[in-house]
Motif scaffolding. Sequence first.
Motif, mmCIF file in Angstrom:
data_model
loop_
_atom_site.group_PDB
_atom_site.id
_atom_site.type_symbol
_atom_site.label_atom_id
_atom_site.label_comp_id
_atom_site.label_asym_id
_atom_site.label_seq_id
_atom_site.Cartn_x
_atom_site.Cartn_y
_atom_site.Cartn_z
ATOM 1 N N GLN A 1 20.102 -13.400 -30.825
ATOM 2 C CA GLN A 1 20.284 -12.874 -29.470
ATOM 3 C C GLN A 1 19.107 -12.014 -29.058
ATOM 4 N N ALA A 2 18.590 -11.200 -29.966
ATOM 5 C CA ALA A 2 17.426 -10.376 -29.661
ATOM 6 C C ALA A 2 16.216 -11.255 -29.330
ATOM 7 N N SER A 3 16.019 -12.303 -30.119
ATOM 8 C CA SER A 3 14.897 -13.211 -29.868
ATOM 9 C C SER A 3 15.060 -13.939 -28.536
ATOM 10 N N SER A 4 16.300 -14.308 -28.212
ATOM 11 C CA SER A 4 16.555 -14.997 -26.948
ATOM 12 C C SER A 4 16.210 -14.104 -25.764
ATOM 13 N N THR A 5 16.563 -12.820 -25.847
ATOM 14 C CA THR A 5 16.221 -11.889 -24.768
ATOM 15 C C THR A 5 14.713 -11.720 -24.670
ATOM 16 N N GLU A 6 14.043 -11.595 -25.810
ATOM 17 C CA GLU A 6 12.582 -11.445 -25.818
ATOM 18 C C GLU A 6 11.888 -12.695 -25.277
ATOM 19 N N ALA A 7 12.490 -13.863 -25.472
ATOM 20 C CA ALA A 7 11.888 -15.112 -24.991
ATOM 21 C C ALA A 7 11.819 -15.179 -23.466
ATOM 22 N N GLY A 8 12.686 -14.452 -22.775
ATOM 23 C CA GLY A 8 12.658 -14.465 -21.321
ATOM 24 C C GLY A 8 11.599 -13.565 -20.723
ATOM 25 N N ILE A 9 11.024 -12.667 -21.522
ATOM 26 C CA ILE A 9 10.046 -11.708 -21.000
ATOM 27 C C ILE A 9 8.762 -12.378 -20.541
ATOM 28 N N PRO A 10 8.167 -13.328 -21.293
ATOM 29 C CA PRO A 10 6.931 -13.959 -20.804
ATOM 30 C C PRO A 10 7.088 -14.635 -19.436
ATOM 31 N N SER A 11 8.228 -15.244 -19.189
ATOM 32 C CA SER A 11 8.443 -15.870 -17.878
ATOM 33 C C SER A 11 8.461 -14.825 -16.772
ATOM 34 N N LEU A 12 9.090 -13.699 -17.041
ATOM 35 C CA LEU A 12 9.101 -12.609 -16.065
ATOM 36 C C LEU A 12 7.708 -12.047 -15.848
ATOM 37 N N GLU A 13 6.940 -11.915 -16.925
ATOM 38 C CA GLU A 13 5.569 -11.413 -16.828
ATOM 39 C C GLU A 13 4.718 -12.362 -15.977
ATOM 40 N N ALA A 14 4.890 -13.666 -16.183
ATOM 41 C CA ALA A 14 4.122 -14.640 -15.404
ATOM 42 C C ALA A 14 4.489 -14.575 -13.930
ATOM 43 N N ALA A 15 5.782 -14.473 -13.638
ATOM 44 C CA ALA A 15 6.218 -14.384 -12.243
ATOM 45 C C ALA A 15 5.700 -13.110 -11.588
ATOM 46 N N TYR A 16 5.699 -12.014 -12.343
ATOM 47 C CA TYR A 16 5.153 -10.750 -11.810
ATOM 48 C C TYR A 16 3.671 -10.897 -11.495
ATOM 49 N N ALA A 17 2.912 -11.511 -12.404
ATOM 50 C CA ALA A 17 1.477 -11.679 -12.179
ATOM 51 C C ALA A 17 1.223 -12.522 -10.929
ATOM 52 N N GLU A 18 2.030 -13.550 -10.733
ATOM 53 C CA GLU A 18 1.843 -14.407 -9.554
ATOM 54 C C GLU A 18 2.056 -13.639 -8.258
ATOM 55 N N THR A 19 3.058 -12.780 -8.223
ATOM 56 C CA THR A 19 3.302 -12.009 -6.993
ATOM 57 C C THR A 19 2.179 -11.013 -6.736
ATOM 58 N N VAL A 20 1.646 -10.406 -7.793
ATOM 59 C CA VAL A 20 0.530 -9.471 -7.615
ATOM 60 C C VAL A 20 -0.708 -10.225 -7.125
ATOM 61 N N HIS A 21 -0.953 -11.400 -7.690
ATOM 62 C CA HIS A 21 -2.086 -12.204 -7.230
ATOM 63 C C HIS A 21 -1.922 -12.575 -5.759
ATOM 64 N N ARG A 22 -0.711 -12.935 -5.362
ATOM 65 C CA ARG A 22 -0.474 -13.293 -3.956
ATOM 66 C C ARG A 22 -0.696 -12.087 -3.059
ATOM 67 N N LEU A 23 -0.246 -10.926 -3.488
ATOM 68 C CA LEU A 23 -0.474 -9.705 -2.717
ATOM 69 C C LEU A 23 -1.965 -9.458 -2.517
ATOM 70 N N SER A 24 -2.743 -9.644 -3.566
ATOM 71 C CA SER A 24 -4.186 -9.410 -3.471
ATOM 72 C C SER A 24 -4.817 -10.358 -2.461
ATOM 73 N N VAL A 25 -4.442 -11.634 -2.519
ATOM 74 C CA VAL A 25 -5.006 -12.616 -1.590
ATOM 75 C C VAL A 25 -4.574 -12.312 -0.163
ATOM 76 N N LEU A 26 -3.342 -11.866 0.027
ATOM 77 C CA LEU A 26 -2.875 -11.518 1.372
ATOM 78 C C LEU A 26 -3.691 -10.387 1.984
ATOM 79 N N THR A 27 -4.224 -9.503 1.142
ATOM 80 C CA THR A 27 -5.060 -8.416 1.652
ATOM 81 C C THR A 27 -6.517 -8.824 1.787
ATOM 82 N N GLY A 28 -6.825 -10.093 1.508
ATOM 83 C CA GLY A 28 -8.193 -10.572 1.650
ATOM 84 C C GLY A 28 -9.066 -10.295 0.456
#
Length: 492
Positions: A229-256
């Motif tokens: 169960q601990a490993s299963s919870t940890e396995a979801g973190i990289p997907s969240l990290e990737a989604a977070y990075a994508e939103t930050v990248h989009r924010l940067s592009v929106l500001t030019g």
Amino acid sequence: MPDGQGRGLRRRTSLPRLALLLALTTALGGCVVVGPDYQKPNLSLPTKWGSGTASKPSKPPELSQWWRRLGDPMLDELVNEAVAGNLDVASAKASIREARASYRQTVGALFPSANGSAGADRGKSGGYVSNQFQAGLDASWELDLFGGNKRAVEAARYGMDAAEEELRATLLTLIGDVATNYVSARGYQARITLAKRTAASQRETAAITRNKFEAGGATAADVATAEGQASSTEAGIPSLEAAYAETVHRLSVLTGRAPSALVDRMKAPKPVPAPRLPIPTGIPADVLTARPDVRLAEAQYASATAKIGQAEAARYPSASLTGNIGTSGAKLGDLGKGSSISWSFGPSLTVPIFNAGQLKAAVEVTQAQRDQSFIAYQAAVLSALEDVENAIVALAQERIRSGKLASAARSYAEANRLASTLFQAGSSSFLDVLTAERSLYSASDARIESRVAIATDYIALNKALGGGWDGAIDSSRPVIVDKRTGPHLARP
């Protein structure tokens, strides 16, 4: 001057007659404008919004600087930076400059035009070298007898209005996108923090379970399940990290900026912005004046209406006044004296007699385009009403869901505490602990997502109501061309 050149003087008619003709045609040009005049559409709209609202219409919506009511200073900064640096906004501002220049160009057709010319020749004939200098002035004025040029100016003016509404629509979308991505980024940060905290707690539970197994108080299956169960919870973190990075990248592009420009600024976690609720929504008629896409569609409809008159005027006679004066001499100083001077001045009239129905068809084309624009305007209004209704319902229902999730999270937190205490005391099975931890994590994660959804629905409602940038529109930001680096936008 030589006699032959003196007899080159041409007089088409007497000056008094020309003056009378000019006065008559000018008067005619100012009193006839063919084609339909634009009239603001009268649409039947509901008097209040549907489900999700109170029985009485609320006060007018507070659309000015609506994103500030999310209470996040960094979001305010990013919105300002996006308005100043976004490339779509820069393109829309360039379109405004184009529309304004086109309007001035169209207005110029209402006035006379004049062109000057000059030349010099040097030649030799029979051993004699001669010089010849010429200067001249040509002028013309197309009389707007039936208002075709006035309709063109009217269409261009509405086109200028449409370009400005296009910029406002771009700003509305941009600010909504910045706010939505910012909220999503903070939501992902919160979910990542929760996942890491939960995984750490589950690792502690796995360690306790292993100790109990070694003491004979748990089974090997309990240990494997706890670690899994601990490993299963940890396995979801990289997907969240990737989604977070994508939103930050989009924010940067929106500001030019480059995609990684905001990574350091956004690194420190902050809470998900919480809007002040409820918000006033006004009445459905408000979208006609607040929504830039609706105003854009109306400006396009008005421009299409004016073009009908422009096409209609082409079916009627057109008149123009033309004149020229020329002078020549053997010396440059002779152009003003002792030179050959010729001039001509007179009106011309063009009457369309036969064109195989082309001019009538051109009018019908503009009429069909006007009808299409009106249908597009109606569709824009209906789409705006739909957006508001959907956003109202979504926000209201999400608030109810969030309350239930908060209650569930509190209950699961208590159940998890009790299950862990009983398990350590040997009074409960590990299955109870496993179920309680899993339920608590799921409810806590869903609660964060619900907070994000509430903020996102709040943003969507303000966008649907027509909220956006309400500052002055500065369309003067130029594109600079550098010989070494190429074209780039001037920084504000």
